[in-house]
Design a protein around this motif. Structure first.
Motif, PDB file in Angstrom:
ATOM      1  N   GLY A  48       8.822  -1.813  -5.182  1.00 54.43           N
ATOM      2  CA  GLY A  48      10.031  -2.619  -5.401  1.00 54.43           C
ATOM      3  C   GLY A  48      11.311  -1.815  -5.347  1.00 54.43           C
ATOM      4  O   GLY A  48      12.367  -2.315  -5.712  1.00 54.43           O
ATOM      5  N   ALA A  49      11.232  -0.560  -4.910  1.00 52.53           N
ATOM      6  CA  ALA A  49      12.430   0.263  -4.724  1.00 52.53           C
ATOM      7  C   ALA A  49      12.294   0.887  -3.334  1.00 52.53           C
ATOM      8  O   ALA A  49      11.185   1.272  -2.939  1.00 52.53           O
ATOM      9  CB  ALA A  49      12.530   1.337  -5.792  1.00 52.53           C
ATOM     10  N   PRO A  50      13.389   1.009  -2.586  1.00 52.26           N
ATOM     11  CA  PRO A  50      13.276   1.460  -1.197  1.00 52.26           C
ATOM     12  C   PRO A  50      12.571   2.808  -1.081  1.00 52.26           C
ATOM     13  O   PRO A  50      12.921   3.759  -1.787  1.00 52.26           O
ATOM     14  CB  PRO A  50      14.738   1.578  -0.735  1.00 52.26           C
ATOM     15  CG  PRO A  50      15.536   0.804  -1.728  1.00 52.26           C
ATOM     16  CD  PRO A  50      14.766   0.764  -3.003  1.00 52.26           C
ATOM     17  N   GLY A  51      11.570   2.859  -0.229  1.00 53.15           N
ATOM     18  CA  GLY A  51      10.904   4.130   0.062  1.00 53.15           C
ATOM     19  C   GLY A  51       9.873   4.573  -0.957  1.00 53.15           C
ATOM     20  O   GLY A  51       9.306   5.661  -0.822  1.00 53.15           O
ATOM     21  N   LEU A  52       9.592   3.762  -1.973  1.00 52.45           N
ATOM     22  CA  LEU A  52       8.613   4.173  -2.997  1.00 52.45           C
ATOM     23  C   LEU A  52       7.359   3.306  -2.915  1.00 52.45           C
ATOM     24  O   LEU A  52       7.447   2.079  -2.966  1.00 52.45           O
ATOM     25  CB  LEU A  52       9.212   4.043  -4.392  1.00 52.45           C
ATOM     26  CG  LEU A  52      10.174   5.149  -4.834  1.00 52.45           C
ATOM     27  CD1 LEU A  52      10.654   4.875  -6.256  1.00 52.45           C
ATOM     28  CD2 LEU A  52       9.478   6.510  -4.773  1.00 52.45           C
ATOM     29  N   PHE A  53       6.203   3.958  -2.844  1.00 49.78           N
ATOM     30  CA  PHE A  53       4.939   3.240  -2.663  1.00 49.78           C
ATOM     31  C   PHE A  53       3.866   3.825  -3.579  1.00 49.78           C
ATOM     32  O   PHE A  53       3.978   4.966  -4.034  1.00 49.78           O
ATOM     33  CB  PHE A  53       4.477   3.344  -1.196  1.00 49.78           C
ATOM     34  CG  PHE A  53       5.466   2.759  -0.249  1.00 49.78           C
ATOM     35  CD1 PHE A  53       5.402   1.420   0.107  1.00 49.78           C
ATOM     36  CD2 PHE A  53       6.508   3.538   0.259  1.00 49.78           C
ATOM     37  CE1 PHE A  53       6.350   0.867   0.963  1.00 49.78           C
ATOM     38  CE2 PHE A  53       7.456   2.991   1.107  1.00 49.78           C
ATOM     39  CZ  PHE A  53       7.378   1.649   1.463  1.00 49.78           C
ATOM     40  N   MET A  54       2.834   3.028  -3.793  1.00 44.10           N
ATOM     41  CA  MET A  54       1.703   3.465  -4.619  1.00 44.10           C
ATOM     42  C   MET A  54       0.438   3.345  -3.770  1.00 44.10           C
ATOM     43  O   MET A  54       0.295   2.382  -3.004  1.00 44.10           O
ATOM     44  CB  MET A  54       1.642   2.553  -5.829  1.00 44.10           C
ATOM     45  CG  MET A  54       0.609   2.907  -6.821  1.00 44.10           C
ATOM     46  SD  MET A  54       0.850   1.886  -8.296  1.00 44.10           S
ATOM     47  CE  MET A  54      -0.769   2.100  -9.002  1.00 44.10           C
ATOM     48  N   CYS A  55      -0.484   4.296  -3.897  1.00 38.89           N
ATOM     49  CA  CYS A  55      -1.635   4.276  -2.978  1.00 38.89           C
ATOM     50  C   CYS A  55      -2.962   4.590  -3.666  1.00 38.89           C
ATOM     51  O   CYS A  55      -3.952   4.820  -2.990  1.00 38.89           O
ATOM     52  CB  CYS A  55      -1.403   5.269  -1.843  1.00 38.89           C
ATOM     53  SG  CYS A  55      -1.325   7.001  -2.349  1.00 38.89           S
ATOM     54  N   SER A  56      -3.009   4.615  -4.998  1.00 38.31           N
ATOM     55  CA  SER A  56      -4.244   5.045  -5.671  1.00 38.31           C
ATOM     56  C   SER A  56      -5.275   3.931  -5.739  1.00 38.31           C
ATOM     57  O   SER A  56      -5.039   2.798  -5.304  1.00 38.31           O
ATOM     58  CB  SER A  56      -3.926   5.518  -7.088  1.00 38.31           C
ATOM     59  OG  SER A  56      -3.584   4.401  -7.878  1.00 38.31           O
TER      60      SER A  56
END
Ligand SMILES: Cc1cc2nc3c(=O)[nH]c(=O)nc-3n(C[C@H](O)[C@H](O)[C@H](O)COP(=O)(O)OP(=O)(O)OC[C@H]3O[C@@H](n4cnc5c(N)ncnc54)[C@H](O)[C@@H]3O)c2cc1C
Length: 508
Positions: free
Chosen positions: A452-460
């Protein structure tokens, strides 16, 4: 696998952009590989001394031994649509297949055994053979579609709706109910209960049958292999693949603040939801942080690794050829044990998963010896030493086992979490798969990899499709990050044409 929709090609639109990945588990590494193949310059930051997350191995039982510290058996590693697009064999990864993926001893009579061959398994199950065949044949026959349906983000329009529907019809019910409805014999019921227990949930919960169905079908379709030389061969191959595209891994780098991994055009976090909120919370919308903080971790495991002076003396000799052995007895005994664990109680006879890597991969132990890997399901964060109950469960089905033990190492849930911060309370699959969390991972959103913030992702593993060594969470998160980079590239390289809005002045 050329032509696969899961293969990632070089993309001039994103080439030369930068990415930081925090955490080098199979998902962090898969995300990094996918980004690097597209041409992104990737750095992975890992808190531990070596890359690999819960896919590491070490000689903890002495020289010449290889013990898998986390994952041991990889049905969804060999079947992973993304990993299959990478030629990891060129980096030394070799899957070793037991001809009996799953064995399940009982107190009386022969064990229930799942062979690679569906027909042989059905024949061995006698009166339940045709029911076993009817349950698994359609899924095994359409395995590629089935596995792709399961390993995609659950709330997107599925690529393979028919396969997903087939899986859902068979898997929606509680495992306990399906086992009793479909099978008449204790052997078939117990075999199904053991594979369903990979849900790490009470077997009377809806959807637990899906695990028995899927893990069971995998055994017949692509097998339950181990990685030759240790599970760390998977991590090593992914690191080599990453490096071949110019990426790198920095170890001994515990990240507590995003400033440590910047500048970077995108950041992907291979961390649990609470850790993501700790590290990135200041930059995230409040609703996202609330969602992450509301995440429920599941129950834990207590692990015991043994060095033996010979093979396990199983009460059914065929089990010596099984890669995985499920211990817990009958369907109802396993169901009771799993119910106890979820209620915070320690069953006297817990469900125990045993892996016999050295029985199929001789490189794992000195000549004449065997390493044996086992863990029991325990309440979350349990501090009760249940190692003796693991010993007793093995002894129950392999009389004389204790006399074979010449080395032994225990890892409690707290030990596991100290080793890898993602294993909160000893939870090995990144959070409970119960209730809404099976579908809504890591929070209620249709864009599970975006924070929900530009350029930030989660992948676990706390994102879809959940735990296990298949790298699909990382792959899907990388695709989301690549889409973000492409959008940015298009908006900067091709500015939208200026539109002239007529005013009264323009009027003739
Ligand atoms: C005992 C055990 C048995 C298992 N058995 C199997 C099995 O047989 N088959 C199977 O498919 N799966 C198995 N699993 C599950 C599987 O290993 C996990 O689902 C998988 O490893 C998850 O991958 P991941 O990349 O999401 O996270 P992880 O593999 O947990 O990796 C996360 C990484 O992030 C690092 N990290 C954490 N915090 C930070 C920080 N702040 N800064 C930098 N780095 C950080 C950690 O050190 C770790 O290296 C098992 C797991 C365990 C623990």
């Amino acid at each position: 696998m050329s032509g696969s929709p899961y293969s990632v090609a070089h993309d001039p639109l994103v080439a030369g952009r930068t990415a930081s990945v925090v955490g080098s588990g199979p998902n962090g590494l898969s995300a990094a590989v996918a980004l690097a193949r597209a041409g992104v310059r990737v750095t992975v930051y890992e808190a531990g001394p070596e890359p690999g997350g819960a896919t590491r191995s070490a000689a903890v039982l002495g020289p010449g031994t290889t013990v898998d510290l986390g994952s041991a058996v990889h049905p969804f590693g060999v079947a992973s649509p993304f990993l299959r697009t990478l030629d990891l064999s060129r980096h030394g990864l070799e899957w070793v297949q037991p001809d009996i993926p799953v064995g399940h001893p009982l107190d009386d009579g022969p064990a229930a055994v799942q062979y690679r061959s569906l027909a042989r398994t059905a024949a061995d199950l006698g009166p339940d053979g045709s029911a076993w065949w009817r349950l698994y044949a359609p899924l095994v026959g359409a395995w590629e579609e089935t596995v792709a349906a399961f390993l995609g983000p659950m709330l997107r329009p599925p690529r393979h709706p028919v396969a997903l529907a087939r899986l859902s019809i068979r898997g929606a019910l509680p495992a306990q109910a399906i086992a009793r409805a479909l099978f008449r014999t204790e052997r078939a019921r117990a075999l199904f209960a053991g594979t369903s227990a990979h849900a790490v949930l009470p077997l009377d919960r809806p959807l637990t049958a899906a695990f028995g169905v899927l893990f069971g079908a995998a055994a017949h379709a692509t097998g339950w292999p181990v990685a030759r030389g240790g599970s760390d061969a998977i991590a090593a191959a992914l690191v080599a693949e990453l490096e071949s595209y110019g990426g790198r891994v920095v170890t001994g780098a515990e990240i507590t603040d995003l400033a440590q991994v910047r500048p970077a055009d995108v950041v992907l976090l291979d961390l649990g939801p609470h850790a993501v909120a700790d590290v990135a919370g200041a930059e995230l919308p409040a609703a996202v942080v609330r969602g992450l903080r509301g995440w429920r971790y599941g129950t834990g495991v207590h692990k015991v690794d043994y060095l033996l002076d010979g093979p396990v003396p199983w009460n059914d000799a065929r089990l010596g050829r099984a890669g995985t052995v499920h211990l817990g007895g009958s369907l109802m005994q396993i169901a009771a044990a799993e119910r106890d664990v979820h209620a915070g109680r320690h069953p006297g006879r817990p469900f125990v998963l045993v892996a016999q890597q050295s029985a199929i991969d001789v490189s794992r132990a000195p000549t004449g010896q065997q390493v044996l890997y086992a863990y029991a399901h325990t309440p979350a964060g349990s501090t009760v030493a249940v190692g003796d109950r693991v010993d007793a469960q093995i002894e129950r089905f392999a009389p004389g086992f204790r006399d074979r033990v010449i080395g032994r190492v225990e890892s409690s849930p707290a030990d596991l979490e100290r080793w890898n911060a993602n294993l909160v309370g000893g939870d090995v699959i990144g959070g409970s798969m119960g209730g809404a969390q099976l579908l809504l991972r890591p929070r209620a959103t249709l864009r599970p990899y975006s924070l929900g913030a530009p350029g930030l992702f989660m992948c676990s593993a706390s994102t879809p499709p959940g735990g296990g060594v298949h790298g699909m969470n990382g792959y899907h998160a990388a695709r989301a990050a690549l889409a973000h980079l492409r959008r940015g590239a298009r908006s900067t390289r091709a500015p939208a044409p200026t539109v002239h809005i007529p005013t009264r002045k323009d009027s003739p």
